[in-house]
Write a protein that holds these residues in place. Structure first.
Motif, PDB file in Angstrom:
ATOM      1  N   LYS A   1       0.814  -1.197   0.000  1.00  0.00           N
ATOM      2  CA  LYS A   1       0.000   0.000   0.000  1.00  0.00           C
ATOM      3  C   LYS A   1       0.858   1.262   0.000  1.00  0.00           C
ATOM      4  CE  LYS A   1      -3.987  -2.213   2.164  1.00  0.00           C
ATOM      5  NZ  LYS A   1      -4.839  -2.131   1.027  1.00  0.00           N
ATOM      6  N   GLN A   2       2.043   1.193   0.594  1.00  0.00           N
ATOM      7  CA  GLN A   2       2.886   2.372   0.614  1.00  0.00           C
ATOM      8  C   GLN A   2       3.455   2.688  -0.769  1.00  0.00           C
ATOM      9  OE1 GLN A   2       5.797   1.886   3.701  1.00  0.00           O
ATOM     10  NE2 GLN A   2       4.284   1.964   5.332  1.00  0.00           N
ATOM     11  N   ARG A   3       3.376   1.752  -1.687  1.00  0.00           N
ATOM     12  CA  ARG A   3       3.845   2.009  -3.048  1.00  0.00           C
ATOM     13  C   ARG A   3       2.781   2.717  -3.879  1.00  0.00           C
ATOM     14  NH1 ARG A   3       6.060  -3.166  -1.975  1.00  0.00           N
ATOM     15  NH2 ARG A   3       8.316  -3.141  -1.952  1.00  0.00           N
ATOM     16  N   LEU A   4       1.526   2.621  -3.435  1.00  0.00           N
ATOM     17  CA  LEU A   4       0.452   3.313  -4.121  1.00  0.00           C
ATOM     18  C   LEU A   4       0.453   4.771  -3.670  1.00  0.00           C
ATOM     19  CD1 LEU A   4      -2.383   0.682  -3.743  1.00  0.00           C
ATOM     20  CD2 LEU A   4      -1.001   1.114  -5.771  1.00  0.00           C
ATOM     21  N   GLN A   5       0.404   5.707  -4.619  1.00  0.00           N
ATOM     22  CA  GLN A   5       0.566   7.097  -4.218  1.00  0.00           C
ATOM     23  C   GLN A   5      -0.507   8.015  -4.794  1.00  0.00           C
ATOM     24  OE1 GLN A   5       4.531   8.364  -5.076  1.00  0.00           O
ATOM     25  NE2 GLN A   5       5.463   6.813  -3.803  1.00  0.00           N
ATOM     26  N   LYS A   6      -1.583   7.505  -5.323  1.00  0.00           N
ATOM     27  CA  LYS A   6      -2.617   8.358  -5.894  1.00  0.00           C
ATOM     28  C   LYS A   6      -3.523   8.895  -4.793  1.00  0.00           C
ATOM     29  CE  LYS A   6      -2.665   6.171 -10.439  1.00  0.00           C
ATOM     30  NZ  LYS A   6      -3.482   5.553 -11.489  1.00  0.00           N
ATOM     31  N   VAL A   7      -2.950   9.704  -3.939  1.00  0.00           N
ATOM     32  CA  VAL A   7      -3.711  10.131  -2.767  1.00  0.00           C
ATOM     33  C   VAL A   7      -4.468  11.433  -2.989  1.00  0.00           C
ATOM     34  CG1 VAL A   7      -2.369   8.842  -1.092  1.00  0.00           C
ATOM     35  CG2 VAL A   7      -1.573  11.072  -1.818  1.00  0.00           C
ATOM     36  N   ALA A   8      -3.851  12.416  -3.619  1.00  0.00           N
ATOM     37  CA  ALA A   8      -4.528  13.701  -3.808  1.00  0.00           C
ATOM     38  C   ALA A   8      -5.779  13.535  -4.663  1.00  0.00           C
ATOM     39  CB  ALA A   8      -3.585  14.725  -4.446  1.00  0.00           C
ATOM     40  N   VAL A   9      -5.671  12.725  -5.699  1.00  0.00           N
ATOM     41  CA  VAL A   9      -6.820  12.544  -6.575  1.00  0.00           C
ATOM     42  C   VAL A   9      -7.912  11.724  -5.874  1.00  0.00           C
ATOM     43  CG1 VAL A   9      -6.092  10.409  -7.740  1.00  0.00           C
ATOM     44  CG2 VAL A   9      -7.429  12.123  -8.998  1.00  0.00           C
ATOM     45  N   LEU A  10      -7.541  10.871  -4.923  1.00  0.00           N
ATOM     46  CA  LEU A  10      -8.543  10.171  -4.128  1.00  0.00           C
ATOM     47  C   LEU A  10      -9.221  11.129  -3.144  1.00  0.00           C
ATOM     48  CD1 LEU A  10      -6.808   6.760  -3.300  1.00  0.00           C
ATOM     49  CD2 LEU A  10      -8.594   7.210  -4.981  1.00  0.00           C
ATOM     50  N   TRP A  11      -8.432  12.023  -2.566  1.00  0.00           N
ATOM     51  CA  TRP A  11      -9.012  13.017  -1.668  1.00  0.00           C
ATOM     52  C   TRP A  11      -9.973  13.929  -2.417  1.00  0.00           C
ATOM     53  CZ3 TRP A  11     -10.526  14.223   2.872  1.00  0.00           C
ATOM     54  CH2 TRP A  11     -10.734  15.553   3.248  1.00  0.00           C
ATOM     55  N   ALA A  12      -9.701  14.184  -3.698  1.00  0.00           N
ATOM     56  CA  ALA A  12     -10.600  15.012  -4.502  1.00  0.00           C
ATOM     57  C   ALA A  12     -12.010  14.445  -4.513  1.00  0.00           C
ATOM     58  CB  ALA A  12     -10.062  15.122  -5.931  1.00  0.00           C
ATOM     59  N   ALA A  13     -12.113  13.123  -4.445  1.00  0.00           N
ATOM     60  CA  ALA A  13     -13.431  12.488  -4.374  1.00  0.00           C
ATOM     61  C   ALA A  13     -13.970  12.515  -2.949  1.00  0.00           C
ATOM     62  CB  ALA A  13     -13.350  11.057  -4.892  1.00  0.00           C
ATOM     63  N   HIS A  14     -13.138  12.134  -1.991  1.00  0.00           N
ATOM     64  CA  HIS A  14     -13.627  11.958  -0.623  1.00  0.00           C
ATOM     65  C   HIS A  14     -13.904  13.279   0.089  1.00  0.00           C
ATOM     66  CE1 HIS A  14     -14.418   9.804   3.044  1.00  0.00           C
ATOM     67  NE2 HIS A  14     -13.488  10.479   3.696  1.00  0.00           N
ATOM     68  N   GLN A  15     -13.287  14.376  -0.348  1.00  0.00           N
ATOM     69  CA  GLN A  15     -13.496  15.651   0.334  1.00  0.00           C
ATOM     70  C   GLN A  15     -14.968  16.060   0.341  1.00  0.00           C
ATOM     71  OE1 GLN A  15     -14.462  18.723  -1.270  1.00  0.00           O
ATOM     72  NE2 GLN A  15     -14.722  17.644  -3.213  1.00  0.00           N
ATOM     73  N   VAL A  16     -15.753  15.516  -0.604  1.00  0.00           N
ATOM     74  CA  VAL A  16     -17.187  15.812  -0.632  1.00  0.00           C
ATOM     75  C   VAL A  16     -17.815  15.516   0.729  1.00  0.00           C
ATOM     76  CG1 VAL A  16     -19.400  15.218  -1.701  1.00  0.00           C
ATOM     77  CG2 VAL A  16     -17.321  15.313  -3.106  1.00  0.00           C
ATOM     78  N   HIS A  17     -17.454  14.371   1.279  1.00  0.00           N
ATOM     79  CA  HIS A  17     -18.054  13.930   2.541  1.00  0.00           C
ATOM     80  C   HIS A  17     -17.663  14.833   3.707  1.00  0.00           C
ATOM     81  CE1 HIS A  17     -19.907  11.264   5.390  1.00  0.00           C
ATOM     82  NE2 HIS A  17     -18.771  11.034   6.014  1.00  0.00           N
ATOM     83  N   HIS A  18     -16.543  15.508   3.598  1.00  0.00           N
ATOM     84  CA  HIS A  18     -16.048  16.350   4.690  1.00  0.00           C
ATOM     85  C   HIS A  18     -16.364  17.827   4.490  1.00  0.00           C
ATOM     86  CE1 HIS A  18     -13.521  13.472   7.026  1.00  0.00           C
ATOM     87  NE2 HIS A  18     -13.634  12.787   5.897  1.00  0.00           N
ATOM     88  N   SER A  19     -17.107  18.168   3.449  1.00  0.00           N
ATOM     89  CA  SER A  19     -17.286  19.578   3.095  1.00  0.00           C
ATOM     90  C   SER A  19     -18.334  20.297   3.925  1.00  0.00           C
ATOM     91  CB  SER A  19     -17.618  19.710   1.596  1.00  0.00           C
ATOM     92  OG  SER A  19     -18.798  18.995   1.280  1.00  0.00           O
ATOM     93  N   SER A  20     -19.110  19.580   4.729  1.00  0.00           N
ATOM     94  CA  SER A  20     -20.090  20.246   5.592  1.00  0.00           C
ATOM     95  C   SER A  20     -19.423  20.734   6.871  1.00  0.00           C
ATOM     96  CB  SER A  20     -21.222  19.283   5.948  1.00  0.00           C
ATOM     97  OG  SER A  20     -22.097  19.878   6.904  1.00  0.00           O
TER      98      SER A  20
END
Length: 447
Positions: free
Chosen positions: A156-175
Motif C-alpha cells: 500500500k505504501q507504493r500506491l501514491q494516488k492520494v490527492a486525486v482520491l481526496w478530490a473524491a472523498h473531500q465531498v463527505h467532509h465539506s459540511s
C-alpha cells in the motif's frame, strides 16, 4: 412494509443482521439494503431533529446545509442507474477468472470473515482517500500480527494516488455541520477508485456475500454522524461510534487524518491512527468551501488540483500534484504537512447563508419534488430505456444545480430556475414526470 421488513431494515442500519437471514447464493438474490433504507434514513433524521430541538433548543440542521448533503447523496447514486457499481463489477470479474478457492456461501464463518474483510478494506480505502499511508512512528502493532500486515503495508505504501482520491472523498467532509444528513454527503467518484481495495476478498469470498457486506458497512456509518450520542462506554473500544467519528470529521490539528474505521475502530488502534475526542471539534474542510451547488461540491477539488499543477514548471511536479499528498508542494515530503493550515481556535461558527424564508420554503418544496422524481426513477429503472434514464439524470442534476444557485443567491439563479421550470412543465406534459400529488399535474387544457 411488513413488521419483518421493518425489523430487517432497522437492524441492517446497525449491521445487526444474522448470517442466516443475509446469506444468499446468487448476487441477484441480495436485497438492495441501501435503497430500502430510505424510510429509516428519513425517520432517524426526523428523530434527531426533534431530540436536538428538545435537548439543545435549536435545530441541529439548517435547510441550506441539510439539502446540500442529501443532494450529494442523490448525485453519488445516479451512476448506478446506468451501470452496476464498480466495486461489485470488478469483484465479480476477479471472482470468475482468478479465484483460488470458493468459501461456502451459506457458512456463518464466511459471513463473519467477509464482515471483517470488508471493514479492513474500507479502512485502507478511507486512509488512502485522506492521503495518509504511513504507519505512525509511535504505532507498534502486536508482534503476533506484524508479520501478517507487513506485506500489506509495503504494497500500500507504493500506491501514491492520494490527492486525486481526496478530490473524491473531500465531498463527505465539506459540511461544517455534523448530523445525520452529513452521512448522506457522498462522492459520485469515489467508487471508481475504491474497488481495488476489496479485490483480495474476491479470491475466496462469493460475490453474493460481498454484495451484502459492502452495503451493511455503508449503512452502519449513517447513525454515527450525530452529536447527540456522546459516549457508549465499553463499545468505544471495539466499534466506530459517534464519539470516534466526530474526531474524524474535525479540522482541528489533533483530528486530521484520524479514526478511519468503518464499523470497527480496532484498525485505527492497531495502525496508529486513533485519536480520542478532546477539545471541541470544529467540522469541515481545512479551507471551508461554503458552497451549496451540488456539482461544485462534487468537482471543485479536481479543478483546484488542475490549477495547482499548472503553476508548477516541471512535468514531475505537475504530475506529483495529483499523485502525492493533498498538501504536497515542491520541497515538501510526499504527504505534505499542515504548516499552511489555518489555526483552529474552537470559536469558529458554521457558515449560515442569509436568505429569506419564502426562498427557503420554495427551495424545500422543489427539493421534495425532485426527491420524489429520484425515488420513482430508481423504482422504475428496469422499465426505462437508457436514453430516458440519461434524460432524467440530467433533469435531476439541473434541478439540484438550480436550487444550489438559489441558496447561494447567484446573479443568474433566476434565469436558470426559469429554464428549469420550463423543462419541468414540458416533461410533465409528455408524461416524463409524475408529480407526487395529482393537483401538481399540468392541466389537460394546457397540454
Amino acid at each position: 412494509m411488513g413488521s419483518r421488513s421493518v425489523s430487517v431494515g432497522l437492524r441492517a442500519m446497525f449491521s445487526m443482521l444474522t448470517p442466516n437471514e443475509s446469506s444468499f447464493e446468487r448476487v441477484e438474490e441480495v436485497p438492495p439494503y441501501v435503497q430500502q433504507a430510505t424510510p429509516f434514513f428519513v425517520g432517524l433524521m426526523v428523530l434527531e431533529l426533534v431530540v436536538g430541538l428538545l435537548k439543545t433548543g435549536r435545530s441541529v440542521v439548517t435547510i441550506s446545509d441539510g439539502l446540500t448533503s442529501i443532494a450529494a447523496g442523490m448525485v453519488s447514486r445516479l451512476p448506478l442507474l446506468l451501470l452496476r457499481g464498480c466495486e461489485l463489477s470488478a469483484y465479480m470479474y476477479v471472482w470468475e477468472h482468478f479465484r483460488l478457492l470458493e468459501l461456502p456461501w451459506d457458512s456463518a464463518w464466511t459471513w463473519w470473515f467477509t464482515l471483517i474483510g470488508v471493514d479492513f478494506g474500507y479502512y485502507w480505502v478511507h486512509r488512502f482517500a485522506h492521503g495518509r499511508v504511513r504507519v505512525a512512528n509511535n504505532s507498534q502493532p502486536p508482534a503476533c500480527i506484524k508479520a501478517a500486515i507487513f506485506s500489506v503495508q509495503q504494497y500500500k505504501q507504493r500506491l501514491q494516488k492520494v490527492a486525486v482520491l481526496w478530490a473524491a472523498h473531500q465531498v463527505h467532509h465539506s459540511s461544517e455541520y455534523y448530523n445525520l444528513t452529513t452521512a448522506l454527503r457522498q462522492s459520485a467518484a469515489q467508487q471508481f477508485a475504491s474497488w481495488v481495495f476489496y479485490l483480495p476478498l474476491a479470491l475466496a469470498v462469493p460475490p453474493s456475500i460481498f454484495a451484502v457486506h459492502i452495503q451493511l458497512n455503508l449503512l452502519y456509518q449513517f447513525w454515527i454522524h450525530t452529536e447527540l450520542i456522546r459516549d457508549l462506554g465499553p463499545l468505544e473500544w471495539v466499534f466506530n461510534t459517534p464519539k470516534h467519528h466526530r474526531v474524524h470529521h474535525g479540522r482541528n490539528l489533533y483530528c486530521i487524518d484520524k479514526n478511519y474505521g468503518g464499523i470497527l475502530i480496532i484498525w485505527d488502534r492497531l495502525f496508529g491512527t486513533f485519536a480520542p475526542e478532546e477539545d471541541k471539534v470544529i467540522y469541515g474542510l481545512v479551507f471551508p468551501i461554503r458552497r451549496y451547488e451540488s456539482l461544485f461540491v462534487q468537482l471543485h477539488y479536481y479543478r483546484y488540483l488542475w490549477k495547482k499543477s499548472k503553476a508548477y514548471k516541471t512535468f514531475s511536479d505537475k504530475v506529483s500534484t495529483f499523485l502525492k499528498g493533498p498538501s504536497w508542494k515542491p520541497g515538501k515530503a510526499r504527504l505534505g504537512d499542515h504548516v499552511d493550515n489555518p489555526k483552529v481556535t474552537g470559536r469558529e461558527e458554521p457558515h449560515r447563508p442569509s436568505w429569506s424564508l419564502p426562498l427557503q420554503a420554495y427551495v424545500a418544496v422543489h427539493f421534495l419534488l425532485v426527491l420524489w422524481t429520484y425515488h420513482e426513477l430508481f423504482q422504475n429503472k428496469m422499465m426505462l430505456s437508457q436514453s430516458t434514464l440519461l434524460g432524467m439524470i440530467c433533469y435531476i442534476l439541473l434541478t439540484l444545480t438550480s436550487l444550489g444557485f438559489i441558496i447561494e443567491q447567484r446573479p443568474n439563479s433566476g434565469f436558470l430556475e426559469t429554464f428549469r421550470c420550463v423543462v419541468m412543465v414540458t416533461m410533465q406534459r409528455y408524461n416524463c414526470l409524475t408529480p407526487p400529488l395529482p393537483f401538481l399535474t399540468v392541466p389537460t387544457e394546457v397540454r
